[in-house]
Design an enzyme around this catalytic site. Structure first.
Site, PDB file in Angstrom:
ATOM      1  N   LYS B  94       0.824  -1.226   0.000  1.00 30.30           N
ATOM      2  CA  LYS B  94       0.000   0.000   0.000  1.00 30.30           C
ATOM      3  C   LYS B  94       0.845   1.257   0.000  1.00 30.30           C
ATOM      4  CE  LYS B  94      -0.332  -1.466   4.551  1.00 30.30           C
ATOM      5  NZ  LYS B  94      -0.696  -2.835   4.770  1.00 30.30           N
ATOM      6  N   GLU B 179       2.200  -4.703  14.314  1.00 33.25           N
ATOM      7  CA  GLU B 179       3.615  -4.881  13.954  1.00 33.25           C
ATOM      8  C   GLU B 179       4.478  -4.629  15.189  1.00 33.25           C
ATOM      9  OE1 GLU B 179       4.381  -5.666  10.796  1.00 33.25           O
ATOM     10  OE2 GLU B 179       2.285  -5.520  10.155  1.00 33.25           O
ATOM     11  N   LYS B 194      -4.220   3.517   2.539  1.00 26.77           N
ATOM     12  CA  LYS B 194      -5.335   2.758   1.952  1.00 26.77           C
ATOM     13  C   LYS B 194      -6.418   3.703   1.433  1.00 26.77           C
ATOM     14  CE  LYS B 194      -4.301  -1.036   5.105  1.00 26.77           C
ATOM     15  NZ  LYS B 194      -4.547  -1.536   6.478  1.00 26.77           N
TER      16      LYS B 194
END
EC number: 1.1.1.3
Lengths: 330, 330
Positions: B94, B179, B194
């Site tokens: 992305k 993450e 996004k």
């Protein structure tokens, strides 16, 4: 080159499609429109109209047939002739597709000309293209949906406005959310047609008889059932379900009690919703308008877009052949 | 003929894709896999691996590149080289797409080889194909979504389990929903990438700078704000919004108060959701898992299915050229 469309029917959805197409940049235009009665005053060029469907289907200048009539028998004949003449066809006739699934499957497998029918299921929700693209390469384990806007509208109004079923039905008809003959909606038969089509695209299931499928009308419920549901913070909704169990597909359409945890709990009025469980993707929910001139016309527009880009349904190998046992009753 | 795939990367999504492809009937197979470090023990044929991406991109025996690495700069180079070698590309990066939208648009317009990236937005939800097929011929007026599963998970846990933001973040990391460096998730930057991609496909909008877009982290909120929201029966959610107003597109990502009437109210934990308003179809909601090996792998599988069927994105004419004013701040 601009593709010439022969449009069969000029009702609510056909008008919506005609308007959307004329505003779009798709290289296609409606060249002829077949209607029953040419005496009616129309809002577009009178010269477009004919009463002879045969003429459109065989005309070498017509590239694509878009068939949007109610009559399932007439629809079948037109679609069959058009496909046999090598013309791609878009239809919205759920009854025609669901009642002729074996023939439809042969058309998909044997003929060069594609047949698409996104608008036949759940109005504006692009569920068939999603099943044929996103879900095509994973196992679908269950589809559960609210597939009939009229009955969902009636149940919503009964609950929220404390109407009787008759009053709610009259309100639905007054507001254009139910047919003048609403028996297909109320009985669940309309939702069943859609469920049979979904099951074909999700599982490759060729339903050839509806006799053994559980189908229950929303009118079968006692009034006190609604009060009991409300007391428990639950709602009654007409739910269509296709479940895969040990390689068998179970179909049913029936009023069900749903609680606040249910993904279909919040679907009110004329809206439709489809909840799918896929082995790779996990659960997904799709909601949108289940009917209407432009919402359903938009689904026809998508089919046209896909046709012009060479798309066709890639159906899973059918599970249910002549030799296979009938669909299990539940 | 079986298409040979050069797979770049062998992380969580790539492994999911590899597994799903090997179970499918698609006429395609992974022929080589490019990784950083060949010393690691792998669960599949060691002979498939190489550390030389260049080799895959230029190999005439490789038909398709599937690029699933984190590094946006390396991703850009690989994608550019592959496309220039006439190889179709699927990516999930992305950041690479969003930060190079003008170049991506040129690739879409000028090159024969298609570039698809369904898995870059909202994990398992097939929203880009839907925007390019169903929404392509109607005006989209607004997209509103929960596009980052990690921050949504953290906000859910803070509310339901009364955790502090740090505790909720640790729980998210422990359960694989964030993450090890979660700053992109928490700041809203991941959702913004996004949103920029969605806005390109919904409106043809070419965002070339993020400077003027409102971007607010979920950490900017006081604890008492959460209590206040709860007292009012509301929730705090990080919402990404793209709105079309008088031909201008406004983008923002920020924590918002949502009430029970909001279609995004019930989206909890690591799920994603996208609410779209289209001029023809009316409002629609799509929900599903926003991340994960098989859910995101399923989106890569869809792209491969579409590639093999000749599909490519048909982007709207871009609104935002070099001469046009920058995106309006809100």
């Amino acid at each position: 080159m601009t593709q010439k469309i022969g449009l069969i029917g000029y009702g609510v959805v056909a008008k919506g499609f005609y308007q959307l197409l004329s505003q779009s940049d798709l290289p296609a235009e409606v060249a002829r429109i077949c209607i029953k009665n040419t005496d009616k005053q129309r809002d577009i060029d009178q010269g477009l109209f004919t009463t002879n469907a045969q003429e459109l289907v065989t005309d070498p200048n017509i590239d694509i047939i878009v068939e949007l009539i109610d009559d399932a028998q007439a629809s079948f004949q037109i679609v069959e002739q058009a496909l046999n003449h090598g013309k791609p066809v878009i239809t919205a006739n759920k009854k025609m597709i669901a009642e002729n699934l074996k023939q439809v499957n042969q058309w998909h497998q044997m003929l060069e000309a594609p047949l698409l029918y996104e608008a036949s299921v759940a109005g504006s929700i692009p569920i068939l293209s999603t099943l044929n693209q996103f879900y095509r390469h994973q196992e679908v384990t269950q589809i559960r949906g609210i597939l009939n806007g009229s009955s969902n509208y009636i149940l919503s109004k009964m609950r929220l406005q404390k109407l009787s079923m008759d009053e709610a039905l009259q309100l639905a008809q007054k507001n254009g959310f139910a047919e003048s003959d609403p028996s297909l909606d109320i009985s669940g038969k309309d939702a069943l047609y859609k469920l049979v089509i979904l099951s074909y695209h999700a599982f490759g299931e060729l339903t050839t008889s509806f006799d053994h499928i559980r189908l229950e009308s929303i009118t079968n419920m006692e009034d006190q059932f609604f009060d009991l549901a409300a007391q428990q913070g639950m709602k009654i909704k007409s739910i269509a379900t296709a479940t895969k169990k040990a390689d068998k597909i179970q179909l049913k359409v029936q009023p069900e009690l749903v609680n606040i945890e249910d993904p279909l709990f919040n679907i009110e009025d004329e809206n439709n919703a489809i909840h799918i469980n896929g082995a790779s993707s996990g659960p997904q929910l799709y909601t949108g308008k289940g009917a209407g001139s432009h919402p359903t016309g938009a689904a026809v527009m998508q089919d046209l877009h896909l046709l012009l880009h060479g798309f066709r349904y890639t159906i899973r190998a059918p599970k249910n052949t002549a030799a296979a046992p009938p669909i299990e009753t539940i």
